[in-house]
Design a protein around this motif. Structure first.
Motif, short mmCIF file in Angstrom:
data_model
loop_
_atom_site.label_atom_id
_atom_site.label_comp_id
_atom_site.label_asym_id
_atom_site.label_seq_id
_atom_site.Cartn_x
_atom_site.Cartn_y
_atom_site.Cartn_z
N GLY A 198 1.25 -1.05 0.03
CA GLY A 198 0.38 -0.19 0.02
C GLY A 198 0.89 1.01 0.20
N ARG A 199 0.25 2.36 0.17
CA ARG A 199 1.48 3.10 0.00
C ARG A 199 2.20 3.66 0.92
NH1 ARG A 199 -4.10 5.86 -1.70
NH2 ARG A 199 -4.52 5.83 0.54
N GLU A 200 1.41 3.64 2.11
CA GLU A 200 2.62 3.30 3.49
C GLU A 200 2.99 1.90 4.37
OE1 GLU A 200 1.23 6.29 6.59
OE2 GLU A 200 1.43 8.03 4.98
N THR A 201 2.41 1.12 3.95
CA THR A 201 2.72 0.10 4.42
C THR A 201 3.07 -1.23 3.57
OG1 THR A 201 -0.28 0.11 4.67
CG2 THR A 201 0.51 -1.87 5.03
N ARG A 203 -6.83 -0.71 6.85
CA ARG A 203 -7.53 0.66 5.38
C ARG A 203 -7.30 0.68 3.95
NH1 ARG A 203 -9.55 5.16 10.11
NH2 ARG A 203 -10.54 3.15 11.31
N LEU A 204 -7.01 -0.82 3.27
CA LEU A 204 -6.09 -0.78 1.96
C LEU A 204 -7.66 -1.00 1.40
CD1 LEU A 204 -3.32 -2.78 2.89
CD2 LEU A 204 -2.99 -0.36 3.40
N ALA A 216 -4.10 -3.63 -6.66
CA ALA A 216 -3.31 -4.50 -7.51
C ALA A 216 -2.73 -5.62 -7.22
CB ALA A 216 -2.37 -3.53 -8.59
N PHE A 217 -2.22 -5.46 -6.38
CA PHE A 217 -1.39 -6.57 -5.40
C PHE A 217 -2.48 -7.79 -5.48
CE2 PHE A 217 -0.13 -8.65 -1.92
CZ PHE A 217 1.19 -8.98 -2.04
N CYS A 218 -3.52 -7.29 -5.15
CA CYS A 218 -4.34 -8.66 -4.42
C CYS A 218 -4.97 -9.13 -5.53
CB CYS A 218 -5.62 -8.10 -3.89
SG CYS A 218 -5.47 -7.64 -2.03
N ARG A 219 -5.14 -8.81 -6.73
CA ARG A 219 -5.58 -9.68 -8.35
C ARG A 219 -3.84 -10.23 -8.75
NH1 ARG A 219 -6.79 -3.83 -9.30
NH2 ARG A 219 -6.20 -4.24 -10.93
#
Length: 793
Positions: free
Chosen positions: A19-22, A135-136, A144-147
């Motif tokens: 994620g952006r910060e995760t 909260r992603l 995109a990562f999950c796909r």
């Protein structure tokens, strides 16, 4: 994805973004290592909460650990990430991460070497735990990562086919789960730009297919049901990825009827849809409208298939027009999906919402029923329903539509209507608010209408009437005649009773011929003058006594139940002397005994129930006959109408017994309270002893036993007298402490002989004994009912 190996550290560490910060840190421990409590650190500082962790074994025996956390401030600078054991601070893995952490986690590296169970745990960790913890769901990078992750796990996902567009906002999709999948528990929707937990959980939609596969249903919101979106379904230990196919547009026809006839023979899909929509109907008008759409479109299952339960099952069981334009209704509703919002009165465009009182309670049987079989009972009363006879009642549904109910035939006559109102709910379900809002307004008006049909009673005289008796004895009769033989036998051996006027009032006129024949025979046997007044219909205890009082010639009136038998002669003069002693005494009552010689009545007092409603209690009920406190003459709050003596002029001045109490109960205490409000006192006299075979007549009145007349009368009595009773009971004597358990055991033991005593004496007296033998028989009867010698209470 970046990583290195620190000196003296055996585990390699890789770190990448999700994620952006995760970021997600991945490392492996050696073979046979056990999971440890770990803490990720950034430049030596523990990562801020939340931190999500999971550890899964690999096929080659190592333990792969994953930790997700936020990089925090300074994420664009190069950072040092370490993993330490939480308790010992032992370094387990470390990596230098360049500024920006631009690369995402390599999915193949993440999944490589994991068996099916391990892959499921990792996917569920990312899609559910990480998504919710950080909260992603709305981050495109995470989507995109999950796909990519889901594609790596399931290269060829099965199809999830939209089948039904519901109310524009929802889409029902159906698919197939593999054999052995188990019960689906949750689903995650992986879209192009977002990852969301499906608002509705999936459910099995039918029986097993070939190869053990199972059909399942998944309700999605329309944006989630776009073509190409992946739905990941989880059960305990299993996962299935399904790709949404071509969508069901708003032009598709509604399909609940098709489902009921073909794909849904046992109603599972329909019930699933209703459960989903009912969950959101209170706050979602489209969901409420969809519920009604399903109900209105429902059709029976095809021939040969199992019957499908209608979403709403309702019946209108009481439709009772009330004088002055009112209407009382009652029925039941089976509404497991929450479709019903209220009642409608009228048809078509003239239908209007029910504007009267309405109460809905759970049926007592619900505790033994499955959730889908549970029903609510309802009662309602509306004051202004002048067109009730031509109106119809319907159920108001959440969407504004209505479902008509079949109107039953109204009861015959005002008395039938009153009894039907009283029987509309089981007693356990009735509350004071239901009585006040619905039962009392309807029943009281029907009671008044019924009383208005009274005609003068038919009077039959046996022997010559007394010209100027001191006491007129009023005995109301309803169905129970078997105690008259005992009562008249006791009267016949008491000289005082021969100087009194005896008036029987029959409130069950269908027994006239039987009773007239019976009394004629007893008059010939005992030579006791008596009067029989036959009411034109059943009007209740108060009306029967008032009719007898209107015929009475005595200066005093004795209200006496037909199941009261004197213990010995002289009781009436005892009561009469008390009344004559003091003009302030308005009424006097005697000591009443059960047939086991325990106390039934030693005066009445009032007590509050759990709802704060005053009700009648008998002093020392169940105590021994010679209980000391019960052998003291005294003023009491009230006495029972089973044996109550008062002056006739006072009775008439107070208007007699109040006839708005239904059938019977509380009229006697009401009369005593009227006496008290007129400045009189009520006296208890223990020297007058009589046996009372309690409540034998009223228990034969189906309007009483099948209804809530007692609860209504208690409520009415409380409404009328609560202030006066409260002041009265503040100064009433306190009851002495008693050992209630012992008394209760004694009563249970001795009451076993009651029916035997009655049956024995009925047989002995059936042979018409001579008057000379009666004193011995009555004495023997009293002795037979006395407490056995040596019995201790």
């Amino acid at each position: 994805m970046y990583g290195d190996t620190a000196e003296a550290v055996t585990a390699s560490l890789t770190v990448g973004t999700i994620g952006r910060e995760t970021v997600l840190a991945v490392w492996e421990a050696g073979a046979n290592e056990t999971p440890r409590q770990t803490q990720p650190k950034i430049d030596g500082t523990p990562a801020a909460a939340p931190v999500a962790r999971v550890a899964v074994p690999t096929r080659w025996g190592s333990l792969r650990s994953l930790a997700a956390f936020r990089m925090g401030a300074g994420k664009d600078a190069a950072r040092r990430v370490t993993i330490v054991e939480r308790d010992t601070n032992t370094l387990l893995a470390a990596a230098s991460v360049p500024g920006g952490v631009a690369r995402s986690v390599d999915v193949q590296t993440l999944l490589d070497g994991l068996d099916a169970e391990g892959r499921i745990r990792v996917v569920r960790f990312i899609l559910e735990t990480c998504r919710s913890s950080f909260r992603l769901g709305d981050e495109a990078a995470f989507a995109a990562f999950c796909r990519e992750l889901v594609g790596a796990v399931s290269a060829r996902p099965g199809e999830l086919r939209p089948r039904l567009a519901v109310a524009g906002d929802y889409v029902l999709c159906v698919g197939v789960l593999p054999a052995g999948f188990g019960t689906p528990g949750s689903a995650v929707v992986v879209g192009r730009h977002a990852v969301r937990q499906a608002r509705f959980a999936p459910a099995i939609a039918g029986g097993r297919m070939s190869g053990g596969q199972r059909p399942f249903a998944q309700m999605l919101q329309r944006p989630e049901a776009g073509e190409g979106i992946t739905v990941v379904v989880f059960s305990t230990g299993a996962m299935a990825c399904r790709l949404v196919g071509p969508g069901a547009g708003p032009e598709d026809p509604p399909l609940p009827r098709t489902l009921a006839r073909t794909a849904d023979p046992d109603g599972r899909v329909r019930d699933y849809v209703l459960r989903c929509l009912a969950k959101h109907a209170p706050k979602d008008a489209t969901a409420a409208a969809a519920l009604d759409e399903f109900r209105l479109a429902h059709a029976p299952a095809r021939a040969g298939a199992a019957a499908v339960r209608p979403p709403v099952q309702a019946s209108l069981e009481k439709w009772i027009p009330v004088p002055d334009g009112g209407l009382f209704v009652a029925g039941s509703i089976g509404d497991p999906h929450g479709l019903v919002s209220g009642l409608m009165l009228g048809d078509g465009p003239d239908a209007r919402p029910w504007s009267g009182s309405l109460h809905r309670v759970a049926a007592p049987e619900n505790a033994r029923r499955a959730p889908e079989d549970r029903r609510d009972l309802f009662v309602g009363y509306i004051k202004d329903a002048a067109d009730a006879a031509s109106s119809r009642l319907g159920l108001a549904l959440r969407s504004g539509a209505s479902l008509g109910l079949t109107q039953p035939a109204p009861p015959l006559g005002a008395r039938g209507g009153r009894d039907a109102v009283l029987a509309a709910l089981p007693a356990i379900s009735v509350t004071n608010s239901i009585i006040a809002d619905c039962i009392a307004p309807a029943a009281s008006r029907l009671q008044a209408q019924h009383l208005a049909t009274r005609q003068a009673p038919e009077v039959i005289q046996f022997g010559k009437r007394h010209g100027d008796p001191r006491v007129s004895i009023l005995v109301p009769l309803y169905r129970t005649l078997e105690f008259l033989r005992f009562q008249l036998a006791a009267f016949a051996v008491d000289p005082e009773l021969r100087e009194s006027e005896l008036i029987f009032v029959l409130d069950s006129p269908e027994q006239q011929r039987e009773l007239e024949h019976f009394l004629r025979g007893l008059h010939m046997l005992y030579d006791l003058p008596m009067t029989l007044a036959v009411m034109s219909d059943n009007y209740g205890y108060a009306a029967a006594n008032n009719a007898g009082a209107a015929l009475a010639r005595g200066r005093e009136l004795l209200l006496l139940n037909s199941d009261v038998v004197p213990d010995r002669p002289g009781w009436l003069s005892t009561l009469s002397r008390v009344l004559a002693e003091d003009e302030s005494i308005g009424a006097v009552g005697g000591k009443l005994l059960f047939d086991d010689d325990s106390l039934q009545h030693a005066g009445l007092y009032f007590e509050k129930d759990s709802d704060g409603t005053w009700y009648n209690r008998h002093y020392f009920k169940g105590f021994p006959r010679d209980f000391a406190a019960a052998c003291v003459a005294r003023d009491v709050p009230a006495v029972t109408g089973a044996c109550l003596l008062l002056r006739r002029d006072l009775y008439e001045r107070l208007g007699g017994l109040s006839e708005d109490y239904l059938i019977g109960d509380y009229e006697d205490s009401d009369l005593c309270l009227k006496l008290r409000s007129a400045g009189n006192v009520v006296r208890y006299e223990p020297a007058a002893e009589l046996y009372h075979f309690e409540r034998r007549s009223i228990e034969r009145n189906t309007g009483y036993t099948r209804g809530v007349a007692d609860a209504h009368n208690r409520w009415l009595h409380h409404q009328r007298w609560q202030t006066g009773i409260g002041a009265l009971m503040e100064g009433a004597e306190e009851l002495p402490p008693v050992r209630r358990a012992r008394v209760k055991q004694r009563i249970q033991r001795q009451r076993i002989a009651r029916e035997q005593v009655v049956a024995t004496w009925a047989k002995r007296l059936s042979g018409r004994p001579s008057a000379r033998a009666l004193p011995a028989l009555v004495g023997a009867m009293s002795a037979a009912m006395a407490e056995p010698e040596g019995t201790q209470s």
